[in-house]
Design a protein around this motif. Sequence first.
Motif, PDB file in Angstrom:
ATOM      1  N   PHE A  59      -6.801  27.179  25.921  1.00  0.00           N
ATOM      2  CA  PHE A  59      -5.564  27.263  26.690  1.00  0.00           C
ATOM      3  C   PHE A  59      -5.826  27.754  28.112  1.00  0.00           C
ATOM      4  O   PHE A  59      -5.208  27.278  29.059  1.00  0.00           O
ATOM      5  CB  PHE A  59      -4.556  28.184  26.002  1.00  0.00           C
ATOM      6  N   LEU A  60      -6.738  28.695  28.256  1.00  0.00           N
ATOM      7  CA  LEU A  60      -7.071  29.199  29.592  1.00  0.00           C
ATOM      8  C   LEU A  60      -7.691  28.109  30.457  1.00  0.00           C
ATOM      9  O   LEU A  60      -7.373  27.985  31.649  1.00  0.00           O
ATOM     10  CB  LEU A  60      -8.014  30.396  29.476  1.00  0.00           C
ATOM     11  N   ARG A  61      -8.547  27.295  29.860  1.00  0.00           N
ATOM     12  CA  ARG A  61      -9.152  26.180  30.597  1.00  0.00           C
ATOM     13  C   ARG A  61      -8.076  25.174  31.004  1.00  0.00           C
ATOM     14  O   ARG A  61      -8.056  24.687  32.137  1.00  0.00           O
ATOM     15  CB  ARG A  61     -10.216  25.509  29.736  1.00  0.00           C
ATOM     16  N   SER A  62      -7.158  24.874  30.099  1.00  0.00           N
ATOM     17  CA  SER A  62      -6.063  23.949  30.424  1.00  0.00           C
ATOM     18  C   SER A  62      -5.175  24.518  31.519  1.00  0.00           C
ATOM     19  O   SER A  62      -4.722  23.792  32.412  1.00  0.00           O
ATOM     20  CB  SER A  62      -5.230  23.673  29.179  1.00  0.00           C
ATOM     21  N   PHE A  63      -4.931  25.823  31.453  1.00  0.00           N
ATOM     22  CA  PHE A  63      -4.105  26.459  32.475  1.00  0.00           C
ATOM     23  C   PHE A  63      -4.794  26.445  33.838  1.00  0.00           C
ATOM     24  O   PHE A  63      -4.141  26.233  34.862  1.00  0.00           O
ATOM     25  CB  PHE A  63      -3.767  27.896  32.063  1.00  0.00           C
TER      26      PHE A  63
END
Length: 175
Positions: A59-63
């Motif tokens: 999720f952090l990478r997507s964000f």
Amino acid sequence: MRNHTITTFILLGLTDEQQLQVLVFLFLFFTYSLSITGNLTIISLILLDPRLKTAMYYFLRSFALLEISFTSASIPRYLYSIATGDKIITYNACVGQVFFTDLFGVTEFFLLAAMSYDRYVAICRPLHYVTIMNPTVCRSLVFCSWVAGLFILIPPLSLGLKLEFCDSNIIDHFI
């Protein structure tokens, strides 16, 4: 009677003073460069380190990717406008900028909700976390964030595109 003669808009900047424009340009360029560099670093580290293959880092990478897209939707055009003094933007470019800025902004809210759900599961159901937040669920939540952002954006944008432009083509560029 519709007025179809306005095909360009004039984007007003934050100031008309040359010294302040240089200061604003340098500040925006510096912060934009730091934002892009920081988010690319986050993405690279998550992809390279095998220990960071959990749902939270997905999720952090997507964000981080979404944040790069969000800032790149408006800041480069504003920097170009300050650097060249060309404040004219076509109708299609203006609509495109509004569409992508709003899409990335709305999608960020849904992605943050998915990230908070991930943390909720990690805290409240720690023993079931790996089975609940599997890669398929993570991909589905990110995909649904994008789809929800698109569905939220399409109705008001389609109504906004039907507006008549008959007064002025000067727009304040606040982004």
